[in-house]
Design a protein around this motif. Structure first.
Motif, short mmCIF file in Angstrom:
data_model
loop_
_atom_site.label_atom_id
_atom_site.label_comp_id
_atom_site.label_asym_id
_atom_site.label_seq_id
_atom_site.Cartn_x
_atom_site.Cartn_y
_atom_site.Cartn_z
N ALA A 190 -20.57 84.79 61.16
CA ALA A 190 -20.09 83.43 60.88
C ALA A 190 -20.00 83.19 59.38
CB ALA A 190 -21.01 82.41 61.55
N GLU A 191 -20.95 83.72 58.64
CA GLU A 191 -20.91 83.56 57.18
C GLU A 191 -19.71 84.31 56.58
OE1 GLU A 191 -23.39 84.38 53.07
OE2 GLU A 191 -24.47 84.10 54.96
N LEU A 192 -19.42 85.49 57.08
CA LEU A 192 -18.26 86.23 56.57
C LEU A 192 -16.97 85.45 56.81
CD1 LEU A 192 -19.09 89.90 57.68
CD2 LEU A 192 -19.25 88.93 55.37
N VAL A 193 -16.83 84.87 58.02
CA VAL A 193 -15.64 84.06 58.32
C VAL A 193 -15.59 82.86 57.38
CG1 VAL A 193 -14.52 82.60 60.05
CG2 VAL A 193 -15.56 84.78 60.74
N GLY A 194 -16.73 82.19 57.23
CA GLY A 194 -16.76 81.01 56.36
C GLY A 194 -16.41 81.35 54.92
N HIS A 195 -16.88 82.49 54.44
CA HIS A 195 -16.59 82.89 53.07
C HIS A 195 -15.10 83.13 52.88
CE1 HIS A 195 -17.41 84.54 49.11
NE2 HIS A 195 -16.68 85.60 49.42
N LEU A 196 -14.48 83.78 53.85
CA LEU A 196 -13.04 84.04 53.76
C LEU A 196 -12.24 82.74 53.86
CD1 LEU A 196 -12.90 87.25 55.97
CD2 LEU A 196 -12.54 87.15 53.49
N ARG A 201 -12.01 80.97 50.73
CA ARG A 201 -11.03 81.59 49.83
C ARG A 201 -9.60 81.22 50.21
NH1 ARG A 201 -11.90 83.22 45.19
NH2 ARG A 201 -10.15 84.64 45.40
N GLY A 202 -9.42 80.39 51.25
CA GLY A 202 -8.09 79.93 51.63
C GLY A 202 -7.45 80.68 52.78
N HIS A 203 -8.15 81.64 53.37
CA HIS A 203 -7.57 82.42 54.46
C HIS A 203 -7.58 81.61 55.76
CE1 HIS A 203 -7.26 86.10 52.12
NE2 HIS A 203 -8.46 85.81 51.62
N ARG A 204 -6.45 81.65 56.47
CA ARG A 204 -6.33 80.92 57.73
C ARG A 204 -6.07 81.87 58.91
NH1 ARG A 204 -8.81 78.23 55.35
NH2 ARG A 204 -8.54 76.09 54.62
N ARG A 206 -16.29 76.42 62.82
CA ARG A 206 -16.84 75.68 61.68
C ARG A 206 -15.82 75.50 60.56
NH1 ARG A 206 -23.15 77.61 61.27
NH2 ARG A 206 -23.83 76.37 63.06
N ALA A 207 -14.90 76.45 60.47
CA ALA A 207 -13.86 76.34 59.44
C ALA A 207 -12.65 75.54 59.93
CB ALA A 207 -13.42 77.74 59.01
N GLY A 208 -12.68 75.09 61.20
CA GLY A 208 -11.56 74.35 61.75
C GLY A 208 -10.34 75.20 62.00
N LEU A 209 -10.55 76.49 62.27
CA LEU A 209 -9.44 77.41 62.50
C LEU A 209 -9.29 77.71 63.98
CD1 LEU A 209 -10.09 79.95 59.59
CD2 LEU A 209 -8.50 78.02 59.62
N PRO A 210 -8.06 77.88 64.46
CA PRO A 210 -7.85 78.19 65.87
C PRO A 210 -8.25 79.64 66.17
CG PRO A 210 -5.77 78.28 64.71
CD PRO A 210 -6.78 77.77 63.72
N GLU A 211 -8.66 79.87 67.41
CA GLU A 211 -8.95 81.24 67.85
C GLU A 211 -7.67 81.86 68.39
OE1 GLU A 211 -11.72 83.45 71.17
OE2 GLU A 211 -12.40 81.53 70.34
#
Length: 342
Positions: A161-167, A170-173, A200-205
């Protein structure tokens, strides 16, 4: 042993106490015994000793350390800890195959190991039933499952989850995941962490962004090529272990995609040469040394106290921040942020 006792001018019992550490012996007497051992070229008869004590002073380790090189640090740690406790390690590679896992577990039990450390496959039920039926003290390592056994492994959900949040920061969607062998506990937990990070980043799966790398280099290489062929390909990739990271990097190089300019890349599992890549690899570093040490501690306790309650230990990994994620860093290492815990 009688020959050593005659050479040292002591009793056989004293020789036994020196060699087995069963009772304190005066330093001068101990030195006499050890000198006599060297003169007589004495080697303890471990077979006879095991018959007398019903213990072989061996620990079995069923671990895919050959087919999965990232287990190397764990293997060394288990061996060092076992040796410090006076045990010899017997290693078997289950090859991530449930049928062969049962075969190697049987072989280790036939060798009368005093206890067993197992990194379970995706379907370990038969092997675990065999161990329970033969009352072999057992500790599970790395892959934690729903079973009343001693277990020790790394946190998986929070780090991914932290790796996803970090990316995402950085603006990755469009963030892809190269997942491990289907059914493994670590694969399922890292997939859960990936989904948690997206939420948590509000991104779709997006199902197309999750591919199976089967914890192998070549399968991961092919999987990443499929990601690159998507009409809307990802801009960042999380590789589920270091073998899959190598496959991912190979595919990106073959496709002429630079890291991080054309694709950000992060990995679950650090390894010694990750800092030598250009750019350096941002990764989650698992605490393999502590994991091996704690596994041996749990096994020794289980051997001494067969009826003790089962323990499950989750060890926190570290976030190693380098440049492959698109950040300019100096390779800092930090603990996971508590706010990303599920």
């Amino acid at each position: 042993m009688a020959d050593v006792a005659r050479l040292a001018g002591v009793s056989v019992a004293t020789v036994s106490h020196v060699l087995n550490g069963t009772r304190p012996v005066r330093p001068g007497t101990r030195d006499q015994v050890l000198a006599a051992v060297r003169r007589a070229n004495y080697t303890p008869n471990t077979v006879a000793r095991s018959l007398a004590t019903a213990r072989t002073m061996t620990i079995g380790l069923a671990l895919s350390a050959i087919s999965n090189p990232y287990f190397g640090d764990l293997l060394r740690s288990v061996e060092d800890s076992a040796a410090s406790a006076g045990y010899t390690l017997l290693l078997a590679d289950p090859r991530e195959e449930p049928d062969y896992e049962l075969t190697v577990v049987r072989r280790l039990q036939h060798r009368r190991v005093d206890g067993l450390i197992l990194a379970p496959s995706a379907r370990p039920e038969e092997a675990l039933r065999f161990l329970a039926a033969h009352q072999v003290p057992t500790v599970l390592v790395d892959r934690l499952i729903d079973a009343p056994l001693d277990q020790v492994g790394s946190e998986n959900v929070a780090p991914v989850a932290e790796l996803v949040g970090h990316l995402a920061e950085r603006g990755h969607r469009r963030i892809a995941l190269v997942a491990g062998h289907p059914g493994l506990a670590t694969t399922l937990e890292r997939l859960e962490g990936y989904r948690l990070g997206l939420r948590r980043a509000g991104l779709p799966e997006e199902p197309d962004l999750v591919v199976e790398g089967y914890s192998e280099t070549e399968a991961s290489r092919l999987a990443v090529h499929r990601l690159l062929e998507l009409a809307q390909r990802p801009t960042a990739i999380i590789a589920g272990n270091n073998s899959m990271t190598i496959g991912t990097m190979t595919a990106l190089r073959e496709a002429g995609v630079p890291v991080p300019g054309g694709m950000a890349l992060v990995s679950f599992d650090d390894f010694p040469w990750a800092s030598l890549f250009s750019p350096g690899l941002t990764a989650v570093a698992q605490p393999f040394v502590e994991m091996g040490r704690r596994a041996v501690e749990l096994l020794l306790r289980r051997m001494a106290e067969p009826s003790a309650p089962a323990s499950t230990l989750r060890l926190p990994p570290s976030f190693v921040h380098r440049e492959s994620c698109g950040c300019a860093t100096n390779g800092s290492l930090s603990p996971l942020r508590p706010e990303i815990l599920p």
